[in-house]
Motif scaffolding. Structure first.
Motif, PDB file in Angstrom:
ATOM      1  N   ALA A  10       0.834  -1.207   0.000  1.00  0.00           N
ATOM      2  CA  ALA A  10       0.000   0.000   0.000  1.00  0.00           C
ATOM      3  C   ALA A  10       0.870   1.259   0.000  1.00  0.00           C
ATOM      4  CB  ALA A  10      -0.922  -0.005   1.212  1.00  0.00           C
ATOM      5  N   MET A  11       1.976   1.214   0.739  1.00  0.00           N
ATOM      6  CA  MET A  11       2.894   2.353   0.755  1.00  0.00           C
ATOM      7  C   MET A  11       3.539   2.558  -0.608  1.00  0.00           C
ATOM      8  SD  MET A  11       4.848   1.969   4.428  1.00  0.00           S
ATOM      9  CE  MET A  11       3.972   2.189   5.982  1.00  0.00           C
ATOM     10  N   ARG A  12       3.886   1.459  -1.269  1.00  0.00           N
ATOM     11  CA  ARG A  12       4.480   1.571  -2.607  1.00  0.00           C
ATOM     12  C   ARG A  12       3.487   2.215  -3.578  1.00  0.00           C
ATOM     13  NH1 ARG A  12       6.896  -3.868  -1.519  1.00  0.00           N
ATOM     14  NH2 ARG A  12       9.160  -3.563  -1.352  1.00  0.00           N
ATOM     15  N   ILE A  13       2.236   1.829  -3.471  1.00  0.00           N
ATOM     16  CA  ILE A  13       1.210   2.404  -4.340  1.00  0.00           C
ATOM     17  C   ILE A  13       1.042   3.885  -4.050  1.00  0.00           C
ATOM     18  CG2 ILE A  13      -1.280   2.433  -4.806  1.00  0.00           C
ATOM     19  CD1 ILE A  13      -1.243  -0.611  -4.447  1.00  0.00           C
ATOM     20  N   PHE A  14       0.950   4.235  -2.772  1.00  0.00           N
ATOM     21  CA  PHE A  14       0.772   5.636  -2.396  1.00  0.00           C
ATOM     22  C   PHE A  14       1.922   6.504  -2.898  1.00  0.00           C
ATOM     23  CE2 PHE A  14       2.206   8.755   0.836  1.00  0.00           C
ATOM     24  CZ  PHE A  14       1.263   9.745   0.581  1.00  0.00           C
ATOM     25  N   THR A  15       3.165   6.049  -2.725  1.00  0.00           N
ATOM     26  CA  THR A  15       4.308   6.858  -3.160  1.00  0.00           C
ATOM     27  C   THR A  15       4.316   7.041  -4.673  1.00  0.00           C
ATOM     28  OG1 THR A  15       5.750   4.891  -3.215  1.00  0.00           O
ATOM     29  CG2 THR A  15       5.747   6.204  -1.192  1.00  0.00           C
ATOM     30  N   ARG A  16       3.910   6.011  -5.394  1.00  0.00           N
ATOM     31  CA  ARG A  16       3.886   6.143  -6.852  1.00  0.00           C
ATOM     32  C   ARG A  16       2.789   7.103  -7.303  1.00  0.00           C
ATOM     33  NH1 ARG A  16       7.593   5.593 -10.608  1.00  0.00           N
ATOM     34  NH2 ARG A  16       8.283   3.690  -9.583  1.00  0.00           N
ATOM     35  N   LEU A  70      -4.358  12.028   2.822  1.00  0.00           N
ATOM     36  CA  LEU A  70      -2.988  12.105   2.314  1.00  0.00           C
ATOM     37  C   LEU A  70      -2.890  12.854   0.995  1.00  0.00           C
ATOM     38  CD1 LEU A  70      -1.952   8.407   3.039  1.00  0.00           C
ATOM     39  CD2 LEU A  70      -1.348  10.439   4.378  1.00  0.00           C
ATOM     40  N   LEU A  71      -3.952  12.799   0.196  1.00  0.00           N
ATOM     41  CA  LEU A  71      -3.913  13.384  -1.134  1.00  0.00           C
ATOM     42  C   LEU A  71      -5.134  14.251  -1.392  1.00  0.00           C
ATOM     43  CD1 LEU A  71      -2.861  10.175  -3.118  1.00  0.00           C
ATOM     44  CD2 LEU A  71      -1.368  12.079  -2.477  1.00  0.00           C
ATOM     45  N   VAL A  98      -0.317  18.338   3.555  1.00  0.00           N
ATOM     46  CA  VAL A  98       0.850  18.480   4.432  1.00  0.00           C
ATOM     47  C   VAL A  98       1.157  17.149   5.106  1.00  0.00           C
ATOM     48  CG1 VAL A  98       1.767  19.622   6.483  1.00  0.00           C
ATOM     49  CG2 VAL A  98       0.448  20.939   4.811  1.00  0.00           C
ATOM     50  N   ASP A  99       0.104  16.479   5.595  1.00  0.00           N
ATOM     51  CA  ASP A  99       0.297  15.158   6.205  1.00  0.00           C
ATOM     52  C   ASP A  99       0.764  14.142   5.174  1.00  0.00           C
ATOM     53  OD1 ASP A  99      -0.460  15.947   8.771  1.00  0.00           O
ATOM     54  OD2 ASP A  99      -2.589  15.603   8.349  1.00  0.00           O
ATOM     55  N   GLY A 100       0.244  14.275   3.949  1.00  0.00           N
ATOM     56  CA  GLY A 100       0.625  13.350   2.891  1.00  0.00           C
ATOM     57  C   GLY A 100       2.096  13.458   2.537  1.00  0.00           C
ATOM     58  N   GLU A 101       2.620  14.679   2.481  1.00  0.00           N
ATOM     59  CA  GLU A 101       4.038  14.872   2.175  1.00  0.00           C
ATOM     60  C   GLU A 101       4.916  14.284   3.273  1.00  0.00           C
ATOM     61  OE1 GLU A 101       7.275  15.559   0.171  1.00  0.00           O
ATOM     62  OE2 GLU A 101       5.344  16.163  -0.655  1.00  0.00           O
ATOM     63  N   ALA A 102       4.529  14.501   4.524  1.00  0.00           N
ATOM     64  CA  ALA A 102       5.298  13.946   5.636  1.00  0.00           C
ATOM     65  C   ALA A 102       5.242  12.413   5.636  1.00  0.00           C
ATOM     66  CB  ALA A 102       4.764  14.493   6.960  1.00  0.00           C
ATOM     67  N   ARG A 136       8.237   9.287   5.139  1.00  0.00           N
ATOM     68  CA  ARG A 136       8.367   8.122   6.034  1.00  0.00           C
ATOM     69  C   ARG A 136       8.220   6.823   5.253  1.00  0.00           C
ATOM     70  NH1 ARG A 136       7.644   9.104  11.514  1.00  0.00           N
ATOM     71  NH2 ARG A 136       8.302   6.926  11.707  1.00  0.00           N
ATOM     72  N   CYS A 137       7.291   6.806   4.289  1.00  0.00           N
ATOM     73  CA  CYS A 137       7.094   5.607   3.469  1.00  0.00           C
ATOM     74  C   CYS A 137       8.352   5.258   2.681  1.00  0.00           C
ATOM     75  CB  CYS A 137       5.928   5.815   2.500  1.00  0.00           C
ATOM     76  SG  CYS A 137       4.302   5.743   3.255  1.00  0.00           S
ATOM     77  N   LEU A 138       8.988   6.282   2.122  1.00  0.00           N
ATOM     78  CA  LEU A 138      10.199   6.039   1.349  1.00  0.00           C
ATOM     79  C   LEU A 138      11.273   5.374   2.207  1.00  0.00           C
ATOM     80  CD1 LEU A 138      10.507   9.348  -0.714  1.00  0.00           C
ATOM     81  CD2 LEU A 138       9.870   7.093  -1.569  1.00  0.00           C
ATOM     82  N   SER A 139      11.436   5.875   3.424  1.00  0.00           N
ATOM     83  CA  SER A 139      12.447   5.297   4.324  1.00  0.00           C
ATOM     84  C   SER A 139      12.121   3.854   4.661  1.00  0.00           C
ATOM     85  CB  SER A 139      12.533   6.132   5.609  1.00  0.00           C
ATOM     86  OG  SER A 139      12.944   7.455   5.342  1.00  0.00           O
TER      87      SER A 139
END
Length: 301
Positions: free
Chosen positions: A6-12, A48-49, A60-64, A68-71
């Motif tokens: 889910a994090m991978r999808i969100f970041t993409r 988030l978006l 703002v929360d989405g960017e933060a 964290r997701c990337l890390s």
């Protein structure tokens, strides 16, 4: 679907600013991507978006949360490759100048794909760097001194540059024997993306770089057009030697002012800082050293 997926999808989605484009990148149905982000927002309790009919942008929360997701994703990928024999897999998007790809990379790609059979390589051709992150590019290969705040740059090699003109041009205007003679000559201007002026001709004289700007006959912004214009006798150009090796051999172009050559042009790979430790990017960068298989200009002639 687990949380990492889910994090991978969100970041993409955030990087592409589009659910549809993210779905295409990930080979998923758009509904799957949309549902994954909705569930993620419900689970953590924040939006988030921001969605509009034209664009998707992070709150703002989405960017933060994105950072964290990337890390977290990077830590997971590092752990998987460090403690198992599993090789990197998934889609790797590379953007590169077309002539560079065709001359140095394509013939050697079978070796890379044989070693990493689970990597699906997508190679696009371009010369911009401004949209590398937004377009979901994992890394870009560029010629010249390219800098971008959000990108890490690693020099791969140097390209030997040469000053040339067509025999027809030299018959009409004469062959310059020194840089001062260029005041009576014409050049074909090359305007790089993002630049408002054509690049000057560059010469190294007694260890110092001198820029010269003869009268411009025509200005272009594509390497193939630059060479084609030179072959038609429109003026003097400077290009990497590999690009016109066949034209020099056939006599379509003639090298001039060889005693005062241009400085070599660096070839660099650029990638978003947030993908620095991506296993796919890492192995591709390591392979590029083998693909170019050269460390100084004398090997590029």
């Amino acid at each position: 679907m687990d949380r990492i997926d889910a994090m991978r999808i969100f970041t993409r989605v955030l990087e592409r600013q589009s659910f549809t484009q993210a779905a295409e990148d990930l080979n998923l149905a758009r509904s799957t991507v949309t549902d994954a982000v909705k569930r993620l927002e419900q689970r953590i309790g924040v939006m988030l978006l921001e969605r509009t009919t034209r664009q998707v942008t992070p709150t703002v929360d989405g960017e933060a949360f994105y950072q964290r997701c990337l890390s977290i994703i990077q830590e997971v990928e590092d752990a998987e490759t460090a403690f198992s024999a599993v090789k990197p897999k998934g889609t790797l998007r590379v953007d590169v100048h077309g002539t560079l790809a065709r001359h140095f990379l394509i013939s050697k790609l079978p070796q890379f794909l044989s070693e990493y059979p689970d990597i699906e390589l997508y190679m696009s051709e371009g010369d911009r760097i401004s949209d590398v992150i937004r377009e979901g590019i994992d890394c870009a290969i560029r010629v010249g001194n390219v800098k971008a705040e959000d990108l890490v740059s690693k020099k791969i090699t140097l390209l030997d540059e040469v000053t040339v003109a067509s025999p027809e041009y030299l018959a009409k205007f004469g062959t310059p024997t020194n840089v001062e003679d260029l005041r009576k000559h014409r050049m074909i201007g090359f305007r790089a993306t993002g630049s408002s002026m054509p690049l000057p001709l560059e010469f190294v004289i007694d260890g110092k770089v001198h820029n010269v700007s003869p009268k411009v006959s025509i200005v272009v912004n594509a390497a193939e057009t630059l060479v084609a214009a030179a072959k038609e006798g429109l003026g003097i150009i400077q290009v990497p030697r590999y690009h016109i090796k066949k034209d020099l051999a056939s006599g379509a172009l003639t090298s001039i002012l060889d005693s005062t050559p241009p400085t070599p042009s660096p070839v660099s790979i650029l990638y978003p800082r947030n993908r620095k430790y991506s296993p796919r990017v890492k192995v591709f960068i390591e392979w590029l050293d083998v693909a170019f298989d050269m460390s100084h200009p004398s090997k590029l002639g």
